[in-house]
Design a protein around this motif. Structure first.
Motif, mmCIF file in Angstrom:
data_model
loop_
_atom_site.group_PDB
_atom_site.id
_atom_site.type_symbol
_atom_site.label_atom_id
_atom_site.label_comp_id
_atom_site.label_asym_id
_atom_site.label_seq_id
_atom_site.Cartn_x
_atom_site.Cartn_y
_atom_site.Cartn_z
ATOM 1 N N ASP A 72 66.040 -19.701 -29.441
ATOM 2 C CA ASP A 72 65.075 -18.650 -29.123
ATOM 3 C C ASP A 72 65.543 -17.312 -29.656
ATOM 4 N N THR A 79 62.419 -23.997 -23.138
ATOM 5 C CA THR A 79 63.213 -24.669 -22.119
ATOM 6 C C THR A 79 63.548 -26.077 -22.599
ATOM 7 N N THR A 107 64.278 -29.859 -22.487
ATOM 8 C CA THR A 107 63.900 -30.930 -21.573
ATOM 9 C C THR A 107 63.942 -32.263 -22.312
ATOM 10 N N GLU A 114 58.604 -19.271 -23.121
ATOM 11 C CA GLU A 114 60.051 -19.483 -23.063
ATOM 12 C C GLU A 114 60.373 -20.880 -23.551
ATOM 13 N N ALA A 125 67.131 -24.174 -26.307
ATOM 14 C CA ALA A 125 66.999 -22.796 -25.852
ATOM 15 C C ALA A 125 67.787 -21.830 -26.710
ATOM 16 N N GLN A 164 58.202 -27.726 -14.227
ATOM 17 C CA GLN A 164 59.648 -27.720 -14.485
ATOM 18 C C GLN A 164 60.022 -26.749 -15.594
ATOM 19 N N ILE A 165 59.200 -26.683 -16.639
ATOM 20 C CA ILE A 165 59.576 -25.907 -17.824
ATOM 21 C C ILE A 165 58.799 -24.592 -17.944
#
Length: 401
Positions: free
Chosen positions: A401, A317, A319, A315, A398, A298-299
């Motif tokens: 980042d 992500t 969740t 990355e 996110a 998923q991530i």
């Protein structure tokens, strides 16, 4: 609480005294409070019972919210009681399945039965302990569709019900200072009886989250539940209470709501890849349900090492199923080198997380001798099989980042 104390408490005088001491909150001088109540002519045993109940009500608020202020508890019953938000989800299963006559066997102080009755389901709460069953009856009194019985689960005629909910006793007998039972064969009622019942009618079962997965019947939907980061239970659902195509699920409840990861079976793990810029610590329910592989896909992440429940990726992500950390530095897991690093960076507050390494984080932190104004988080683990220390910081989402 003993039977004699409960008899004293369940009188107009006893309940009035309980309301009085509960309204006062936590006594700053317990000895003075007890002396004042006894001087006012109250029975010493009743004073003790009222003060104990007032304390248990305060401790019950995280589980029961405002309902706790009119409930009765035993210490053991409160420890094993289902949180109200989780009990509401249990009750919703029965309601959605159209099951309206439920036997709650091993009801404890009645938390799940309260949630069932709140949906206007007919629920009979049963407990083998007389004091606990009496408290359940008191707690269920406001609900017109609920009744309570003092009986063994094995002695209840189930022909008058269309579904059953079990919460087997997983602690030694008594109302306080009980110990957790580690062997399922010691539960009351036995899991043999529970699973035999589940083979014949819709059944829900609450168990401890760390129970041996090998005992889970193939026909069951197994759902691990975490609340605010702590895994609190394993729910097994049979017959009309189990969802089609789902045998493993992780339900994560927190301030941001309810989120679920589910699958038809244990998830296949992703292959190990190089350490990325971000580290993910999966929620305990995801780990218990063995759905780490599905979360990784998923991530866009992968395991740090075989058999280690940390994931990593380049990355960030967002969740609900894992806590994300930004990797700042990677070092060998060497105590002397880490002690120098702590001293050079003036680390005074040091959080240590670990997986796959055999050490006590508290003792290790003490040996690193953190002193200073800065703070840091160390993750001690294996990266591609090698013992490693990672300096990390929490990543909010996110957008960071």
């Amino acid at each position: 609480m003993e039977r004699a104390e409960l008899v004293l408490l369940l009188t107009p005088t006893g309940l009035a005294l309980l309301d009085e001491v509960s309204a006062q909150g936590e006594a700053t001088d317990l000895v003075a409070t007890v002396s004042a109540l006894r001087k006012a002519g109250h029975d010493p045993q009743l004073v003790s019972a009222a003060l104990t109940q007032s304390r248990l009500r305060r401790h019950a608020r995280p589980k029961f919210g405002g309902f706790a202020d009119r409930m009765l508890f035993t210490q053991a019953g409160l420890e094993q009681a289902t949180r109200l938000k989780v009990a509401a989800l249990h009750a919703g299963r029965f309601a959605r399945a159209g099951l309206t006559r439920v036997a709650d066997l091993g009801c404890g102080i009645g938390g799940d039965a309260m949630a069932l009755a709140a949906l206007d389901l007919q629920v009979t709460a049963v407990d083998a302990d007389e004091v606990t069953a009496t408290m359940a009856a008191y707690n269920l009194a406001p609900f017109h569709t609920a009744t309570a019985r003092h009986a063994r689960a094995e002695d209840v005629d189930l022909s008058e019900f269309d579904a059953v909910y079990f919460d087997p006793a997983r602690r030694t007998a008594g109302h306080q200072n009980t110990a957790r039972l580690t062997r399922p064969e010691d539960y009351t009622p036995s899991l043999d009886f529970v699973f035999d019942t589940a083979s014949r009618m819709p059944t829900g079962v609450k168990l401890g989250p760390g129970i041996d997965r090998d005992i889970i019947p193939d026909a069951a939907e197994a759902q691990w539940v975490s609340v605010d980061g702590s895994v609190v239970e394993l729910g097994l659902w049979f017959g009309g209470l189990a969802r089609d195509g789902i045998r493993r699920s992780a339900l994560v409840l927190g301030r941001e709501g309810s989120h679920e990861l589910s699958a038809a079976s244990d998830a296949e793990d992703e292959p190990v890849r190089e350490l990325g810029q971000y580290l993910y610590e999966p929620d305990g329910a995801v780990i218990r349900a063995r759905l780490i592989g599905d979360l990784a896909r998923q991530i866009g992440a992968a395991p740090l090492s075989d058999g280690i429940a940390y994931l990593s990726g380049d990355e960030l992500t967002a969740t609900p199923f894992a806590t994300a950390f930004r990797v700042i530095e990677r070092m060998p897991l060497d105590e002397k080198a880490l002690r120098r690093w702590v001293k050079q960076n003036e680390i005074g507050t040091l959080e240590i997380k670990k997986r796959g390494v055999d050490l006590d984080p508290a003792a290790f932190r003490k040996r690193l001798n953190p002193r200073g104004a800065s703070s840091a988080t160390l993750v001690l683990t294996r990266v591609d099989g090698r013992h490693t220390a990672l300096v990390v910081e929490r990543a909010g989402g996110a957008s960071d980042d």
